[in-house]
Design a protein around this motif. Structure first.
Motif, PDB file in Angstrom:
ATOM      1  N   HIS A  49     -35.709 -26.826  14.846  1.00 19.41           N
ATOM      2  CA  HIS A  49     -35.546 -25.939  13.687  1.00 19.41           C
ATOM      3  C   HIS A  49     -34.146 -25.353  13.639  1.00 19.41           C
ATOM      4  O   HIS A  49     -33.626 -25.036  12.557  1.00 19.41           O
ATOM      5  N   PHE A  50     -33.507 -25.213  14.792  1.00 17.89           N
ATOM      6  CA  PHE A  50     -32.196 -24.551  14.824  1.00 17.89           C
ATOM      7  C   PHE A  50     -31.051 -25.529  15.028  1.00 17.89           C
ATOM      8  O   PHE A  50     -29.940 -25.120  15.325  1.00 17.89           O
ATOM      9  N   LEU A  51     -31.315 -26.825  14.911  1.00 20.87           N
ATOM     10  CA  LEU A  51     -30.319 -27.795  15.369  1.00 20.87           C
ATOM     11  C   LEU A  51     -29.457 -28.435  14.304  1.00 20.87           C
ATOM     12  O   LEU A  51     -28.676 -29.310  14.624  1.00 20.87           O
ATOM     13  N   PHE A  52     -29.575 -28.075  13.071  1.00 21.39           N
ATOM     14  CA  PHE A  52     -28.796 -28.784  12.048  1.00 21.39           C
ATOM     15  C   PHE A  52     -27.911 -27.825  11.278  1.00 21.39           C
ATOM     16  O   PHE A  52     -28.244 -27.414  10.168  1.00 21.39           O
ATOM     17  N   PRO A  53     -26.765 -27.501  11.879  1.00 21.86           N
ATOM     18  CA  PRO A  53     -25.875 -26.545  11.217  1.00 21.86           C
ATOM     19  C   PRO A  53     -25.504 -27.077   9.845  1.00 21.86           C
ATOM     20  O   PRO A  53     -25.229 -28.264   9.667  1.00 21.86           O
ATOM     21  N   GLY A  54     -25.519 -26.189   8.885  1.00 20.65           N
ATOM     22  CA  GLY A  54     -25.195 -26.618   7.541  1.00 20.65           C
ATOM     23  C   GLY A  54     -26.430 -26.994   6.749  1.00 20.65           C
ATOM     24  O   GLY A  54     -26.390 -27.064   5.528  1.00 20.65           O
ATOM     25  N   ALA A  55     -27.536 -27.231   7.426  1.00 22.55           N
ATOM     26  CA  ALA A  55     -28.750 -27.590   6.691  1.00 22.55           C
ATOM     27  C   ALA A  55     -29.182 -26.416   5.841  1.00 22.55           C
ATOM     28  O   ALA A  55     -29.105 -25.277   6.262  1.00 22.55           O
ATOM     29  N   THR A  56     -29.626 -26.728   4.607  1.00 23.90           N
ATOM     30  CA  THR A  56     -30.123 -25.629   3.788  1.00 23.90           C
ATOM     31  C   THR A  56     -31.632 -25.657   3.797  1.00 23.90           C
ATOM     32  O   THR A  56     -32.257 -26.698   3.930  1.00 23.90           O
ATOM     33  N   ARG A  57     -32.207 -24.522   3.707  1.00 24.43           N
ATOM     34  CA  ARG A  57     -33.654 -24.454   3.637  1.00 24.43           C
ATOM     35  C   ARG A  57     -34.038 -23.448   2.581  1.00 24.43           C
ATOM     36  O   ARG A  57     -33.327 -22.494   2.309  1.00 24.43           O
ATOM     37  N   ARG A  58     -35.172 -23.711   2.012  1.00 22.17           N
ATOM     38  CA  ARG A  58     -35.653 -22.854   0.938  1.00 22.17           C
ATOM     39  C   ARG A  58     -36.664 -21.899   1.520  1.00 22.17           C
ATOM     40  O   ARG A  58     -37.605 -22.304   2.178  1.00 22.17           O
ATOM     41  N   ARG A  59     -36.462 -20.643   1.303  1.00 21.07           N
ATOM     42  CA  ARG A  59     -37.362 -19.654   1.848  1.00 21.07           C
ATOM     43  C   ARG A  59     -38.092 -18.969   0.710  1.00 21.07           C
ATOM     44  O   ARG A  59     -37.488 -18.367  -0.155  1.00 21.07           O
ATOM     45  N   ASP A  60     -39.413 -19.098   0.728  1.00 23.01           N
ATOM     46  CA  ASP A  60     -40.199 -18.472  -0.335  1.00 23.01           C
ATOM     47  C   ASP A  60     -40.259 -16.968  -0.147  1.00 23.01           C
ATOM     48  O   ASP A  60     -40.411 -16.482   0.960  1.00 23.01           O
ATOM     49  N   ILE A  61     -40.144 -16.255  -1.235  1.00 22.73           N
ATOM     50  CA  ILE A  61     -40.244 -14.795  -1.174  1.00 22.73           C
ATOM     51  C   ILE A  61     -41.353 -14.377  -2.106  1.00 22.73           C
ATOM     52  O   ILE A  61     -41.403 -14.773  -3.268  1.00 22.73           O
ATOM     53  N   LEU A  62     -42.288 -13.611  -1.577  1.00 23.67           N
ATOM     54  CA  LEU A  62     -43.406 -13.156  -2.395  1.00 23.67           C
ATOM     55  C   LEU A  62     -43.048 -11.796  -2.985  1.00 23.67           C
ATOM     56  O   LEU A  62     -42.861 -10.828  -2.277  1.00 23.67           O
ATOM     57  N   ASP A  63     -42.964 -11.746  -4.274  1.00 22.68           N
ATOM     58  CA  ASP A  63     -42.612 -10.495  -4.931  1.00 22.68           C
ATOM     59  C   ASP A  63     -43.814 -10.046  -5.735  1.00 22.68           C
ATOM     60  O   ASP A  63     -44.382 -10.803  -6.498  1.00 22.68           O
ATOM     61  N   GLN A  64     -44.219  -8.815  -5.586  1.00 22.78           N
ATOM     62  CA  GLN A  64     -45.412  -8.324  -6.275  1.00 22.78           C
ATOM     63  C   GLN A  64     -45.305  -8.504  -7.775  1.00 22.78           C
ATOM     64  O   GLN A  64     -46.254  -8.841  -8.458  1.00 22.78           O
ATOM     65  N   GLN A  65     -44.099  -8.253  -8.273  1.00 25.97           N
ATOM     66  CA  GLN A  65     -43.920  -8.359  -9.729  1.00 25.97           C
ATOM     67  C   GLN A  65     -43.671  -9.796 -10.163  1.00 25.97           C
ATOM     68  O   GLN A  65     -44.319 -10.305 -11.047  1.00 25.97           O
ATOM     69  N   ALA A  66     -42.682 -10.389  -9.498  1.00 25.59           N
ATOM     70  CA  ALA A  66     -42.196 -11.678 -10.007  1.00 25.59           C
ATOM     71  C   ALA A  66     -43.019 -12.847  -9.518  1.00 25.59           C
ATOM     72  O   ALA A  66     -42.809 -13.962  -9.941  1.00 25.59           O
ATOM     73  N   GLY A  67     -43.973 -12.593  -8.588  1.00 24.61           N
ATOM     74  CA  GLY A  67     -44.698 -13.736  -8.041  1.00 24.61           C
ATOM     75  C   GLY A  67     -43.886 -14.348  -6.911  1.00 24.61           C
ATOM     76  O   GLY A  67     -43.203 -13.646  -6.191  1.00 24.61           O
ATOM     77  N   ILE A  68     -43.948 -15.658  -6.804  1.00 21.19           N
ATOM     78  CA  ILE A  68     -43.218 -16.278  -5.703  1.00 21.19           C
ATOM     79  C   ILE A  68     -41.869 -16.776  -6.195  1.00 21.19           C
ATOM     80  O   ILE A  68     -41.777 -17.571  -7.110  1.00 21.19           O
ATOM     81  N   THR A  69     -40.803 -16.255  -5.595  1.00 22.35           N
ATOM     82  CA  THR A  69     -39.472 -16.789  -5.885  1.00 22.35           C
ATOM     83  C   THR A  69     -38.947 -17.311  -4.558  1.00 22.35           C
ATOM     84  O   THR A  69     -39.642 -17.292  -3.551  1.00 22.35           O
TER      85      THR A  69
END
Lengths: 318, 361, 336
Positions: C103-123
């Motif tokens: 998980h920590f081995l690919f410098p520069g790799a981008t990952r998408r992190r889901d954020i749960l927002d009460q108002q906006a839903g999942i961004t």
């Protein structure tokens, strides 16, 4: 070396911390799974249990002993998840809640079979889960001490002796008979937690003192079932329970007192937000218990003795 | 009273779809594809291998089909080893029509505590009444949305709905699943020595559900048959929708009794054919059974008799079953013929009678 | 102030401190091995016994040098610390690419992190695996609490930062871990302990680039049998850093990184004679429960019961030994 079998592996007794020694994450007589009226939404169940246990932990609680026993709702996979994601240690029970709670398959099994089953659950694991039970639960129902009850009590005493585990009982009306059977089996009473001494259908301080003087533990463990909420015949006001505990302390028996809340985090086959268990979270149970300590003016050292040191002495396997 | 029903409604539900009663063929009315007392899954010593079970059941059903069989009625009921997904797959593979049952038998082996504890299903504003074994003035409510509220849970009506829903919506399976397979028959029973209160509620509930759904009921405890029959009829079930099972139970052979019930219109099942192991108290020899059947046929009751084996293809708990479903066709029918029974009498018992029973009314 | 698993302490209270020790030692993934026999209660008992021995011999504090990944259980450390009455300082940081999970081995790799927002839903937000990403992880372990199993953050905080690298070179993944560790250490004001002596020079350069002062750096494993070099050690000491001989007790010369304690004692004596007593750190890298390496026979107390007598036999004065065991740790951990 003594240790505690939790659903995620063994821990050192010193890790137990504040312990509620008689609780239920799930509880319900077997067969509810065949009854669609009592099916429920699993994710909601998990959410509810997890939130409760996290709150309990945030309040300082560290360990609960799930006293459901075999086929009374115990779900090892669920308990593991809840324990892992809440950080609360969960000790499972083997044994049967009462003769009346035996699933049909087990009704004709003899004492030897039952004893070996309980031993296996403690030494090898519950089912094929690899998770080991930590205490033996055994009890009698509300309508007398039946032949089934006698069988499971004897099996429990023998299994507990073989494994070094402790016993938690159920069934306040059969307490005297339970003690008799354990004595007959030459089982060390200091390894027995006599449950529900705060059950209204059987309040008897003299009996509690007698039992404690013989070495067993008197558990005032129904702090979630109170008259403020429940019409259940065995509900008592929290103050009554507190007074009983105080009386035991005053009689010099603090070394034999246990306190818990007997919460069902989720009832299987019982109406849910029902008056039977007005406080359905372990956090609320702990709050109620703390409330009593405050009302009685008992200081922190007493709290530590009853909520940490006493469970630490009786619950582990020796 | 017979009612004329539309053909669709008369169709018999099986694990492979609904069939017309005319297509049932030879029917065994009381069998077990798997058998195990509920709770067996908690015993680490019980060795249940699903792949083995599949093969055992599959070969038993194939054998039955190849011997001329058409339909098997599995009377395990809700708790004694019914596995719908497994068996529907096997039924499809072998081409045998399998009808499954709802219902309970005696409390000790088949009714789990959830259904037996008085007051387990309700909370009570009223006081506890030990004589009633529960709470007075109890009102039962649930939180599951969109469903009915019923008074006095833990009563015959509660169990009625349990069985009725299995007949009309589908039978339940582990994991909170209501399958699409509907029950085609109900069974009921009680303890050997008497009918206890739980069993009474169960029998009454079964009658109510069966009556409403138009399905038959098979009784499984021959020793209490009079009381069971009484209860079923008391709840309005007609005698010709009742099958008296286990009339060849070695502990209670009584041809006069059988004739009496046959006269009332009920069906008499000699359904333990093949269980000859004399170490089992309920077993008798097939020879004796053949005698009994012959006597009943000669007394004019051919149209009230059904035959079955109560064989178990895959035994999880219980005595080993040495015979299979095909035993009836390969061993017992020849015996009957040797005893002098005509083909049409045998056909009546194996085809016509079951067809009348299983046709919805 | 120094953060131990029991809470903050003043550096003066640490007593004699061993900065490179381990309660458990296991490579990430060990939990999935069914033949590993890990008995938590047993480990607690043995660790407490060993630490009590350490305490009786005069010890006060150990640093559990596992970092985030090598088998660290914050609750266990806290419990053992209480029972044995020995201070334990935990570490955050990685130990070199070979011991770092994918998980920590690919410098520069981008990952998408889901954020749960009460108002906006999942961004969601897009994150890159880089030094700042890791710096945030390490910093939060120092200030909010070390992460534990079950997606929970415990309330126990790490007190120092560790860095490491592969033996042959500092890889890209190592570099972002070192930089991240440095940024976290700088922001939190804590010390940096390095390991992997073969790449000490490169790690040093990166740490300095990131603004860490030499007097908050300990160069670890200077007694690694594959790379003994007193000139190097003196050079670091001249620049103001601490040099650590922390594999004391590892004497099995069939293993290339081990040397006999006798030789170590000589190294230490030479450094002292050259005037660098105030830059020396000593420790044992003892392990109570070794899961991924052979169990060493020596325990934490070996430092005090076996090595210190050796030093005394070489006529090193008690006051110098006290400097090394008490003052130097106090200065590097406490900082100014």
């Amino acid at each position: 070396m003594s240790y505690v079998n939790t659903v995620l592996g063994t821990i050192h007794p010193a890790e137990m911390g504040i312990t509620l020694q008689h609780e239920h994450i799930l509880w319900g007589p077997p067969g509810w799974e065949f009854d669609p009226e009592w099916w429920f939404h699993y994710p909601k169940l998990f959410q509810k249990c997890l939130a409760d246990m996290r709150e309990f932990r945030d309040m300082g609680g560290r360990t609960i002993v799930d006293a459901s026993g075999i086929n009374m709702g115990r779900d090892v996979e669920l308990y593991r998840m809840i324990s892992r994601y809440s950080g609360v240690h969960v000790v499972c029970s083997t044994g049967f809640w009462a003769g009346a709670g035996l699933y049909n398959y087990f009704r004709d099994k003899d004492i030897d079979y039952l004893e070996n089953l309980f031993v296996r659950e403690i030494k090898v694991g519950m089912g094929n889960s690899g998770a080991k039970a930590g205490v033996v639960k055994v009890g009698n129902g509300n309508f007398g001490f039946t032949e089934y009850d006698e069988r499971i009590h004897r099996a429990a005493a023998r299994a507990a002796k073989r494994t070094g585990a402790a016993i938690i009982t159920h069934g306040v009306l059969g307490i005297r008979r339970q003690v008799e059977v354990f004595e007959d089996e030459h089982f060390d009473l200091s390894r027995v937690m006599i449950s529900h001494c705060s059950d209204n259908t059987g309040l008897d301080l003299e009996r509690d003192k007698e039992v404690a003087r013989k070495g067993a533990w008197a558990a005032y463990d129904t702090f979630s079932i109170t008259n403020n909420w429940s019409w259940a015949d065995y509900a008592t006001y929290d103050d009554v329970k507190g007074d009983l505990v105080k009386a035991m302390i005053d009689a010099g028996l603090i070394d034999r007192v246990l306190i818990s809340a007997d919460v069902n985090l989720f009832s299987l086959g019982w109406a849910r937000s029902n008056p039977y268990s007005g406080k359905t979270t372990v956090a609320d149970g702990l709050r109620a218990i703390i409330g009593q300590f405050m009302r009685l003016g008992l200081d922190e050292s007493v709290f530590k003795k009853i909520m940490i040191d006493n469970p630490r002495e009786v619950v582990p396997i020796y | 009273m017979t009612r004329v029903v539309p053909a669709e409604w008369a169709r018999v539900p099986t694990l492979t779809g609904e069939v017309s009663p005319n297509d049932l063929g030879i029917v065994l009315l009381s069998e077990n594809l798997m058998f195990g007392l509920p709770g067996w899954w908690y015993d680490p010593e019980v060795n249940f291998d699903r792949a083995d079970a599949f093969e055992l059941i599959r070969s038993a059903l194939l054998d039955f089909k190849q011997s001329g069989g058409g339909t098997i009625v599995d009377t395990s009921g809700i708790t004694l080893g019914r596995d719908l997904t497994l068996c529907s797959r096997i039924a499809k593979l072998t081409g045998v029509q399998v009808v499954a049952a709802t219902g309970f038998e005696d409390e000790n082996t088949s009714i789990p505590t959830h259904f037996a504890l008085p007051g387990s299903n309700y909370f009570a504003p009223g006081p506890f009444d030990p004589k009633r074994g529960g709470y007075a003035n109890s009102v039962w409510q649930r939180e599951i949305p969109g469903n009915f509220y019923t008074a006095n849970g833990g009563t015959k009506e509660y169990l009625m709905f349990l069985f009725y829903n299995e007949m009309t919506q589908g039978m339940v399976a582990p994991g909170f699943i209501r399958t699409k397979f509907k029950a085609g028959i109900a069974k009921t029973g009680c303890g050997w020595d008497h009918v206890n209160p739980v069993e009474e509620r169960s029998i009454r509930g079964t009658a109510l559900a069966a009556r409403k759904a138009g399905l038959p009921v098979i009784i499984t405890c021959i020793n209490q048959v009079r009381r069971e029959f009484e209860l079923l009829v008391d709840e309005g079930l007609e005698p010709d929708r009742i099958v008296i099972g286990h009339c060849d139970d070695g502990r209670a052979i009584d041809l006069e009794r059988d004739k009496e019930f046959a006269r009332k219109g009920a069906f008499i099942a000699y359904d333990r054919i093949g269980w000859e192991d004399s170490s089992l108290s309920y077993a008798i020899s097939d020879e004796r059974r053949a005698e009994m059947v012959k006597t009943m046929v000669e007394a004019g009751f051919a149209e009230q008799i059904v035959l079955s084996c109560n064989a178990v293809a895959c035994t999880i708990t219980g005595p080993k079953c040495r015979h299979s479903f095909s035993h009836i066709l390969k061993s017992f029918v020849p015996r009957l013929k040797k005893a002098g029974l005509k083909d049409n009498a045998i056909d009546t018992m194996l085809r016509e009678n079951p067809k009348r029973i299983l046709t919805r009314r | 102030m120094v953060m131990t698993v029991k809470g903050e302490m003043r550096p003066e209270e640490l007593g004699w401190a061993a900065l490179f020790e381990h309660i458990l030692f296991a490579f990430p993934g060990w939990e999935n091995d069914p033949w590993v026999d890990f008995n938590r209660a047993q480990v607690t008992e043995s660790a407490v016994a060993s630490l009590r021995e350490f305490k009786n011999a005069g010890g006060g504090t150990i640093v559990d040098f596992n970092g985030t990944l090598l088998g660290r259980d914050a609750e266990l450390l806290a419990n053992i610390s209480s029972l044995a009455d020995v201070n334990i300082i935990a570490t955050t940081g990685f130990s070199g690419q070979d011991f770092t999970p994918g998980h920590f081995l690919f410098p520069g790799a981008t990952r998408r992190r889901d954020i749960l927002d009460q108002q906006a839903g999942i961004t969601y937000e897009v994150q890159r695996l880089d030094a700042d990403y890791l710096a945030k992880i390490f910093y939060e372990e120092l200030t909010l609490g070390m992460v534990g199993p079950g997606m929970m953050r415990t309330s126990f905080k790490a007190g120092v930062v560790k860095t490491g690298a592969n033996w042959d070179r500092v890889t890209e993944a190592d570099e972002i871990a070192i930089r991240g560790a440095a940024r976290a250490a700088k922001k939190a004001g804590v010390a940096v302990l390095t390991t992997g002596i073969s790449q000490a020079q490169r790690q040093w350069e990166i740490l300095l680039e990131e603004g860490i002062k030499p007097d908050r750096i300990v160069i670890g494993r200077c007694d690694d049998g594959r790379a003994i070099d007193l000139e190097r050690d003196k050079e670091f000491a001249r620049k103001g850093a601490f040099v650590s001989y922390n594999h004391i007790g590892w004497e099995d010369t069939s293993l290339p990184y081990c040397i006999p304690d006798e030789r170590r004692a000589e190294l230490v004596k030479t450094m002292i004679k050259n005037g660098f007593a105030e830059n020396i750190i000593l420790s044992c890298d003892a392990v109570c429960c070794a899961i991924s390496i052979p169990q060493p026979k020596h325990s934490y107390s070996h430092l005090l019961k076996s090595f210190v007598p050796r030093l005394k036999k070489l006529r090193i004065k008690d006051s110098v030994i006290d400097t090394i065991l008490r003052e130097n740790p106090k200065r590097v951990l406490g900082g100014k």
